[in-house]
Design a protein around this motif. Structure first.
Motif, mmCIF file in Angstrom:
data_model
loop_
_atom_site.group_PDB
_atom_site.id
_atom_site.type_symbol
_atom_site.label_atom_id
_atom_site.label_comp_id
_atom_site.label_asym_id
_atom_site.label_seq_id
_atom_site.Cartn_x
_atom_site.Cartn_y
_atom_site.Cartn_z
ATOM 1 N N MET A 1 0.902 -1.099 0.117
ATOM 2 C CA MET A 1 0.089 -0.128 -0.050
ATOM 3 C C MET A 1 0.771 1.268 0.191
ATOM 4 S SD MET A 1 -2.834 1.129 2.769
ATOM 5 C CE MET A 1 -3.906 -0.187 2.498
ATOM 6 N N LYS A 2 0.712 2.119 -0.965
ATOM 7 C CA LYS A 2 1.498 3.384 -1.132
ATOM 8 C C LYS A 2 0.971 4.601 -0.315
ATOM 9 C CE LYS A 2 3.362 3.174 -5.845
ATOM 10 N NZ LYS A 2 3.490 4.077 -7.120
ATOM 11 N N THR A 3 1.875 5.050 0.277
ATOM 12 C CA THR A 3 1.546 6.346 1.064
ATOM 13 C C THR A 3 1.685 7.613 0.659
ATOM 14 O OG1 THR A 3 2.486 4.831 3.163
ATOM 15 C CG2 THR A 3 2.023 7.513 3.377
ATOM 16 N N ILE A 4 0.573 8.475 0.705
ATOM 17 C CA ILE A 4 0.625 9.852 0.256
ATOM 18 C C ILE A 4 0.488 10.816 1.398
ATOM 19 C CG2 ILE A 4 -1.716 9.756 -0.274
ATOM 20 C CD1 ILE A 4 -1.531 11.852 -2.388
ATOM 21 N N GLY A 5 1.472 11.906 1.377
ATOM 22 C CA GLY A 5 1.111 12.960 2.109
ATOM 23 C C GLY A 5 0.507 14.024 1.642
ATOM 24 N N HIS B 1 -11.721 16.536 -0.123
ATOM 25 C CA HIS B 1 -12.120 15.653 -1.474
ATOM 26 C C HIS B 1 -10.697 14.878 -2.018
ATOM 27 C CE1 HIS B 1 -16.426 17.058 -2.317
ATOM 28 N NE2 HIS B 1 -16.020 18.169 -1.614
ATOM 29 N N VAL B 2 -9.721 15.528 -1.791
ATOM 30 C CA VAL B 2 -8.366 15.009 -2.160
ATOM 31 C C VAL B 2 -8.029 13.732 -1.461
ATOM 32 C CG1 VAL B 2 -5.960 15.340 -2.486
ATOM 33 C CG2 VAL B 2 -7.494 16.770 -3.174
ATOM 34 N N THR B 3 -8.316 14.074 -0.097
ATOM 35 C CA THR B 3 -7.879 12.676 1.029
ATOM 36 C C THR B 3 -8.916 11.576 0.672
ATOM 37 O OG1 THR B 3 -7.291 14.564 2.600
ATOM 38 C CG2 THR B 3 -8.105 12.278 3.340
ATOM 39 N N LYS B 4 -10.293 12.101 0.417
ATOM 40 C CA LYS B 4 -11.428 11.125 0.152
ATOM 41 C C LYS B 4 -11.119 10.496 -1.043
ATOM 42 C CE LYS B 4 -16.439 10.817 -0.862
ATOM 43 N NZ LYS B 4 -16.323 10.563 -2.083
ATOM 44 N N TYR C 1 -5.122 4.052 -0.915
ATOM 45 C CA TYR C 1 -3.808 4.614 -0.431
ATOM 46 C C TYR C 1 -3.912 4.657 1.287
ATOM 47 C CZ TYR C 1 -1.805 6.046 -5.029
ATOM 48 O OH TYR C 1 -1.603 5.896 -6.288
ATOM 49 N N LYS C 2 -2.527 4.711 1.727
ATOM 50 C CA LYS C 2 -2.661 5.069 2.932
ATOM 51 C C LYS C 2 -2.251 6.410 2.973
ATOM 52 C CE LYS C 2 0.211 4.643 7.463
ATOM 53 N NZ LYS C 2 1.229 3.884 7.946
ATOM 54 N N GLU D 1 -9.633 4.122 8.086
ATOM 55 C CA GLU D 1 -8.828 3.187 9.181
ATOM 56 C C GLU D 1 -7.228 3.228 8.470
ATOM 57 O OE1 GLU D 1 -10.525 0.051 6.203
ATOM 58 O OE2 GLU D 1 -11.016 2.014 7.495
ATOM 59 N N ASN D 2 -7.174 3.948 7.245
ATOM 60 C CA ASN D 2 -5.696 4.096 6.515
ATOM 61 C C ASN D 2 -5.288 5.615 6.563
ATOM 62 O OD1 ASN D 2 -5.558 1.458 5.691
ATOM 63 N ND2 ASN D 2 -6.825 1.708 3.897
#
Length: 312
Positions: free
Chosen positions: A1-5, A16-19, A26-27, A51-52
Motif C-alpha cells: 500500500m503506497k503512502t501519500i502525504g 475531497h483529495v483525501t477522500k 492509499y495510506k 482506518e488508513n
C-alpha cells in the motif's frame, strides 16, 4: 500500500483529495497545524477507509515536522495555503507561509529518499493575479491558456501575489535541478465550487457560495462583484480532486502546470443556478482546460451541475 502525504488535506479542496486517495486504496497522511482543534479535521475520520488515515502535526516552515511528515511517502500533495481574502498582516499570514513554506518543502523533499511524485495545488493566480478580473490589457472574455503570458500586478490581492511567487519558486527549483529522482507537477484551479465534506466555517469557497446564493455583500469586494455582474470562471471541487489524483499517477508530466476550469458565467447567473434556476446566458469558455483533458483525462462537470448540486 503506497503512502501519500497531503498538506492541507482537511480543507475544502483537501478533504475531497483525501477522500479520493482513501477510496483508491492509499495510506494517507494529512497535516494539521493544531492537533487539539479536532473540528478542523474530525470529518475525515468518517470517510470510507479512514482506518488508513493518519493526522500529523505540521507547519511547513518547521523542517523537523516536515521531515517526519514526508517520511515514508511516495507521493506528496501540497495544498496547504487556502484562499484567504481577509488578513491583518500580509507578510506573516500570506507571503511567509506560502513562499517560504514552499522553499522549505522543496529543500526537504530534495533530501528525502523514496519520493516519486510531488503535486503542487497552485492557483489561477499563478497565471493571472488579477483573477477573477482579466489580466492587464485583456478583455473579460478573451481566451486564456497555459501558454498565455503570465500576469502579476502589485495592485492584486496579496494572496494572489503570494501564490504567483510560490509558483515561480517551484519553476526556478525545477530549472535549477535538472536530474531530480521524482516528478513535480502543478495544478491551478480557478474559482472552486461545490459541496463541502465538512461543516467548517473557515472555507472561503463555501462562504462565497452562500453569499452569492443569498445576495449578501459583507464587504466592498463582494458588492463590486454584484454591481459589475462580474464574470466568474468556475471548476467543481470533485473535478479538482480527480485532477490531483491523476496528476499524481501520470508519468511524463514533470514541470507542467495545468489550468483546472469548466465554464464562465456572470455572477447573476451563478446566483440563479445556486438557487436551482436557469441562467440567462450561455456558458463561456475563457480559461482553457484542453491540456488537463488531454494529459490527465479529466472530464469537467458543467457549472450548472456543480451549482445545482450545491443547492440540493
Amino acid at each position: 500500500m503506497k503512502t501519500i502525504g497531503i498538506i492541507g488535506g482537511s480543507g475544502f479542496i483537501g478533504s475531497h483529495v483525501t477522500k479520493k486517495f482513501l477510496e483508491e486504496g492509499y495510506k494517507v497522511k494529512v497535516s494539521a497545524t493544531d492537533l487539539s482543534n479536532t473540528e478542523k479535521y474530525g470529518h475525515l475520520k468518517n470517510l470510507p477507509n479512514a482506518e488508513n488515515l493518519e493526522i500529523l502535526s505540521l507547519k511547513v516552515e518547521n523542517s523537523e515536522e516536515l521531515k517526519n511528515f514526508i517520511d515514508g511517502c511516495t507521493i506528496l500533495v501540497h495544498g496547504g495555503t487556502p484562499f484567504q481574502l481577509d488578513f491583518k498582516d500580509a507578510k506573516t499570514e500570506l507571503f511567509d507561509p506560502t513562499i517560504e513554506g514552499t522553499k522549505n518543502l522543496l529543500r526537504i523533499i530534495n533530501e528525502t529518499m523514496g519520493i516519486e511524485k510531488v503535486v503542487f495545488v497552485a492557483s489561477v493566480a499563478a497565471f493571472n493575479t488579477n483573477f477573477p478580473l482579466p489580466a492587464g490589457g485583456m478583455d473579460v472574455y478573451e481566451s486564456f491558456d497555459e501558454n498565455t503570458p503570465a500576469f502579476i500586478s502589485k495592485e492584486s490581492h496579496p494572496y494572489a501575489q503570494a501564490k504567483y511567487l510560490a509558483n515561480k519558486t517551484v519553476e526556478a527549483f525545477i530549472e535549477d535541478h535538472k536530474n531530480l529522482p521524482f516528478e513535480i507537477t502543478s495544478v491551478s484551479p480557478v474559482l472552486v465550487m461545490g459541496n463541502s465534506l465538512s461543516k467548517r466555517e473557515d472555507s472561503t469557497s463555501t462562504a462565497l457560495q452562500f453569499l452569492i446564493k443569498n445576495h449578501i455583500a459583507p464587504n466592498d469586494f463582494i458588492q463590486g462583484m454584484y454591481d459589475s455582474d462580474m464574470a466568474l470562471s468556475i471548476v467543481d471541487v470533485e473535478d479538482v480532486a480527480d485532477a490531483i489524483y491523476k496528476a499524481a499517477n501520470t508519468n511524463g508530466i514533470h514541470g507542467k502546470n495545468y489550468l483546472l476550469v469548466s465554464e464562465t458565467y456572470p455572477v447573476s447567473d451563478v446566483r440563479s443556478m445556486l438557487n436551482k434556476l436557469k441562467p440567462k446566458n450561455n456558458p463561456r469558455i475563457v480559461y482553457q482546460n484542453e491540456l488537463a483533458k488531454t494529459d490527465l483525462k479529466v472530464r469537467f462537470k458543467p457549472v450548472m451541475e456543480t451549482l445545482n448540486n450545491y443547492a440540493t
